[in-house]
Design an enzyme around this catalytic site. Structure first.
Site, short mmCIF file in Angstrom:
data_model
loop_
_atom_site.label_atom_id
_atom_site.label_comp_id
_atom_site.label_asym_id
_atom_site.label_seq_id
_atom_site.Cartn_x
_atom_site.Cartn_y
_atom_site.Cartn_z
N ASP A 30 0.91 -1.10 0.04
CA ASP A 30 -0.22 0.38 0.20
C ASP A 30 0.85 1.57 0.33
OD1 ASP A 30 -1.15 -2.45 1.29
OD2 ASP A 30 -3.51 -0.88 0.61
N HIS A 82 -11.65 -2.71 6.56
CA HIS A 82 -11.95 -3.58 6.00
C HIS A 82 -12.53 -4.80 6.83
CE1 HIS A 82 -10.48 -0.63 2.25
NE2 HIS A 82 -9.31 -0.13 3.62
FE LIG Z 1 -5.98 -1.59 -0.40
#
Ligand SMILES: [Fe+2]
Length: 466
Positions: free
Chosen positions: A172, A332
């Site tokens: 990321d 998430h």
């Molecule tokens: Fe992601």
């Protein structure tokens, strides 16, 4: 390497960490450790287009965004990719060893462009260098005249069970000042020989119309690493670039055009899932954003792939997948759950050593646990200690534009060994078939500081030590 010498390394680093941070950084909870280190909470912004690290090389049509990737299954081939901005460049790559750097030449097999809404890409070249010697430094040159550029890479040693090898782990990343700091720390570390990249590269899609110029700036920023060592990539959600509102309906278009992987070498039918061997490691990259239900191409491929892994040849079995299967942050939530249900029993059956993920913009390392006993009627749905299970590492902390995930699930679940909301990178230092030393470094006031470290015992060759 003996267990005690691995422990010696650990002790030394733990002592170093406490010397650097005499104040308590950790708090214990029901689970493992939640670091209380608090990072500055300034908003993350992408560096401007005129930032130094984004500047193209001098010279007309000079090759830029140069990168390499392993080009076969064993590590005797390299894919060289580059972009020329104004016209297709010379397709030739000259390469050779120190004594004769231009001894060989190869031709780019493809030069392509693509459009994305109102953006037109430069000319993307991909060239395969094959039949390389193992464990050898090669120099390569692209372009001509004043615009030519030279780089080098070192091929991995021949595959074997006790071959030491050191991987960097980054996820990321994006292209903020923090991203650049993470990359600089990884380079300064100097130990990584290849990067395991767990998805979400440029974050171009966080800009209006997925401004694909941000794929170019990102490519120029990471060139200082990826032109010299491969980044073994897996695709994240920021690689999907699915934008029907602007007429862009082909998922993964910029990523697949730019980042080549040797998927056919592992009998995969898609660059989004594939495997490579490198030294003593067998690396399987999976796609969280492609179908993986029973009967799908990815499912079938993984089902056929896992029995092929010969732990006598490659003891270390590592899976890269963007969305974490275990994650105790309030971000998430449950996104990796369907893949966990689908694949976790295989990871345990085949004694996967490590599952590396990103997506959550923070750091977490799990205990070895599994949760595969549930059968609808037995209520048996709690993660339990399992010596055959992988360690799950979430390392989506490269430093992208979306900022840190700072909100933890409380109390810390028992499967969570260490978690911290900081940017950083990790180093996996494989010593031999039984031991690997692992360390995660946070970005801390301009320095890379050890935050978490552990000695991993191989699941196939090691003892059942957790
Ligand atoms: Fe992601």
């Amino acid at each position: 390497m003996s267990s005690s010498s691995c422990m010696d390394s650990l002790s030394l680093l733990v002592v170093s960490a406490f010397l650097l941070f005499p104040t308590a950084l950790f708090q214990l909870s029901n689970g493992g450790v939640t670091s209380s280190f608090i990072r500055k909470s300034e908003p993350s912004v992408d560096m401007p287009f005129d930032a130094d690290v984004f500047q193209p090389p001098p010279g007309y049509n000079a090759p830029q965004q140069v990168r390499i990737m392993q080009g076969d299954h064993e590590g005797k081939a390299v894919i060289v990719s580059w972009v020329t901005p104004s016209e297709p460049g010379p397709r030739i790559v000259f390469y050779g060893m120190a004594e004769e750097k231009r001894r060989y030449k190869a031709h780019a097999s493809s030069v392509t462009t693509y459009r994305f809404f109102d953006y037109s890409s430069g000319f993307i070249h991909h060239c395969l260098l094959k039949n390389l010697e193992h464990d050898t430094e090669y120099f390569y040159q692209i372009g001509i005249g004043e615009s030519s550029r030279q780089f080098s890479f070192k091929t991995p040693p021949a595959v074997g069970p006790d071959v030491p090898y050191t991987f960097g782990i980054i996820g990321d990343l994006g292209q903020t000042y923090d991203s650049n700091e993470t990359l600089s720390h990884y380079l300064a570390n100097q130990r990584g020989q290849a990067v395991l990249f767990v998805g979400d590269l440029s974050y171009a899609d966080d800009h209006p119309n997925h401004d694909n110029r941000r794929w170019d700036t990102f490519g120029r920023m990471i060139e200082r690493s990826i032109a010299y060592q491969p980044w073994i990539t897996t695709a994240g959600n920021h690689e999907i670039d699915f934008a029907p509102e602007i007429g862009e309906v082909a998922p993964f278009k910029p990523y697949k055009r730019r980042y080549r992987v040797p998927y056919k070498a592992s009998q995969s039918t898609s660059p989004l899932w594939y495997s490579v061997k490198r030294a003593s490691a067998y690396i399987i990259a999976l796609s969280s954003y492609s179908a993986y239900g029973k009967y799908t191409p990815q499912y079938q491929w993984l089902q056929n792939e896992l029995p092929k892994v010969n732990r006598t040849e490659t003891p270390w079995l590592i899976v890269l997948v963007h969305s974490p299967l275990y994650n105790s942050y309030n971000y998430h939530y449950m996104e990796g759950e369907t893949m966990r249900v689908q694949f976790e029993s295989w990871f345990v059956e085949y004694k996967v050593d490590l599952v590396l993920s990103g997506h959550v913009h923070a750091y977490e390392r799990s205990e070895r646990v599994s949760n595969i006993a549930y059968n609808i009627t037995n209520n048996d749905a709690t993660p339990i200690p399992d010596p055959s299970a992988p360690v799950y590492i979430t390392i989506g902390d490269g430093g992208n534009i979306e900022g840190l995930a700072t909100n933890f699930t409380e109390p810390q679940p028992s499967y969570s060994a260490y978690r911290e909301a900081s940017f950083g990178h990790a180093i996996l230092d494989i010593k031999n078939r039984t031991h690997a030393y692992y360390a995660w470094y946070r970005n801390h006031d301009g320095n890379a500081v050890l935050g978490d470290s552990v000695c991993f015992y191989n699941r196939y060759w090691g003892s059942n030590e957790r």
